[in-house]
Motif scaffolding. Structure first.
Motif, PDB file in Angstrom:
ATOM      1  N   GLN A  66      34.969  20.206  28.902  1.00 46.49           N
ATOM      2  CA  GLN A  66      34.029  20.487  29.985  1.00 46.49           C
ATOM      3  C   GLN A  66      34.718  21.231  31.135  1.00 46.49           C
ATOM      4  O   GLN A  66      34.160  22.167  31.719  1.00 46.49           O
ATOM      5  N   ALA A  78      31.728  27.400  23.256  1.00 43.16           N
ATOM      6  CA  ALA A  78      32.030  25.982  23.054  1.00 43.16           C
ATOM      7  C   ALA A  78      32.797  25.735  21.758  1.00 43.16           C
ATOM      8  O   ALA A  78      33.711  24.907  21.720  1.00 43.16           O
ATOM      9  N   LYS A 265      29.065  17.337  27.451  1.00 42.19           N
ATOM     10  CA  LYS A 265      28.282  18.573  27.518  1.00 42.19           C
ATOM     11  C   LYS A 265      26.793  18.281  27.313  1.00 42.19           C
ATOM     12  O   LYS A 265      25.932  18.847  28.016  1.00 42.19           O
TER      13      LYS A 265
END
Length: 428
Positions: A66, A78, A265
């Motif tokens: 994060q 990601a 997330k």
């Protein structure tokens, strides 16, 4: 009978009642397994310190992921950032294919250089600024160092415990749960709510880990003499029970790692504050403390494979509900439930592997080979799930894939019971 034949015989599912082998005579010289005592619990405490420092730190990667997305690695997708954590998780278990046999053959000396390299990798990570820096230091180097610490420490504990082995391993791996509470909270506070900065935040974690590594280096000792046979034990793969347990570990690793990487997330996407979202990992790991100790005790009474497979089942069910959790209260409840259920997987898997050989001097090799294959799932699972998040912009596909993988692990685990003398309905 040659020494190679002795080692091969130890990998078989059964041996004749009342029979005696040269390996039994060697082990008898060192007396019965103590199942307790100061020496045994010192080894377990040293192994718990390793579990706290290694797996506990790995469980905090969601905080790093994060943070990286908004700081050092801003703009990176990601799934690319997830590769750092998945490489580290893969390395710390895959490296056991070497570290396990090294422990079986040469003893606890393998832990000491690993401890030094681990602290060094932590300090180097604090200096990283680019993606390849993080991949090399936090992914590869840190993961390899942890592999020389974890599998040997697990194997050492199995030499001191038999009837209480599930409980002992549960307590050892509960150390990672405590670490998984301490590291995310401390890192989140320092990274998101202080002026300390990234470099010193990571260095402080290194200073916390150093004395624990020193204690573990002196506390963890084998009880039995090293074996002198082949480095690897390929005969283990003739044992169908062992093969199905490896498959169960593989699929459970693929599934249960997902929330550890993506829960913060997901929580932020549901409107939760970034700092509070990071604390969810601490809640997961706090709950997994009980999820490792309590099932470990139950495993000694009701069966190690039973407990391992049941833990995978409940983990899969919980992951399948991920996308339906939409508020803060629900996310906290989800984190508690997932932490308790998933806590069984590593401790339960370790205990289940221990019933595949009668010679405790082989346990490092059995654990190392089994976890090395299972860790491939930890390598590919988070990036695949990260790609699903990037592709679909949500978490439904991620939860379905990971949840089903854990359910497949349940089937593989129970299938392994078919190759035991107790059978599918036995307490094994």
């Amino acid at each position: 009978m040659s020494t190679t034949d002795i080692e091969m015989s130890s990998s078989q599912d059964e041996k004749l009642p009342g029979s005696s082998t040269p390996q039994d005579n060697v082990l008898a010289e060192y007396g019965p397994v103590p199942d307790g005592g100061v020496r045994a619990w010192m080894v377990a405490l040293g192994a718990a310190c390793i579990s706290f420092s290694c797996l506990g730190f790995s469980n905090s990667f969601g905080v790093f992921a994060q943070y990286y997305q908004t700081h050092q690695l801003i703009g990176e997708p990601a799934n690319k950032i997830a590769w750092i954590g998945s490489i580290s998780l893969f390395m710390q278990f895959a490296g056991g294919v070497i570290a396990g046999p090294l422990f079986d053959r040469y003893g606890a000396w393998v832990i000491r250089p690993g401890a030094i390299v681990y602290v060094l990798a932590m300090m180097l990570t604090s200096l990283c600024t680019q993606y390849w820096h993080f991949m090399l230091c936090q992914g590869v180097l840190m993961g390899l160092a942890m592999s020389t610490l974890q599998i040997p420490s697990f194997a050492a504990v199995t030499q001191y415990f038999d009837k209480k082995r599930g409980a002992a391993l549960g307590l050892v791996i509960a150390g990672s749960s405590v670490g998984g509470v301490v590291f995310p909270i401390a890192l989140s506070k320092m990274l998101n709510a202080s002026s300390i900065g990234f470099g010193w935040s990571v260095r402080i974690m290194g200073f916390v880990i150093t004395p624990l590594m020193l204690f573990a280096c002196f506390a963890v000792r084998p009880r039995l003499p090293p074996r002198k046979t082949d480095f690897f034990l390929p005969s283990a793969f003739r044992n169908k029970r062992y093969l199905f347990l490896i498959a169960a570990l593989f699929f459970s690793f693929f599934g249960f790692a997902t929330p550890l990487f993506f829960l913060p997330k997901y929580a932020v996407s549901r409107g939760m504050d970034t700092t509070l979202a990071s604390y969810l990992l601490a809640i997961v790991n706090g709950a997994s403390t009980f999820g490792r100790i309590i099932p470990g005790i139950l495993a000694d009474k009701y069966g190690k494979i039973n407990t391992f497979a049941l833990g995978s089942f409940f983990t899969g069910i919980i992951i399948l509900t991920t996308n339906s959790v939409t508020n803060t209260a629900g996310l906290i409840a989800y984190s508690i439930a997932f932490g308790f259920a998933s806590g069984t997987i590593i401790s339960g898997g370790s205990a289940a592997f221990s019933i595949c050989t009668d010679d405790a001097r082989n346990m490092g090799t059995y654990l190392g080979m089994g976890f090395a294959i299972g860790s491939i799932a930890a390598l590919i699972g988070p990036p695949i799930n990260g790609a699903l998040v990037d592709r679909y912009g949500g978490f439904e596909q991620l939860s379905i894939l990971s949840g089903v993988m854990c359910l497949v692990a349940t089937v593989a685990g129970y299938t392994a019971k078919a190759f035991t003398k107790e059978g599918l309905w036995g307490k094994v």
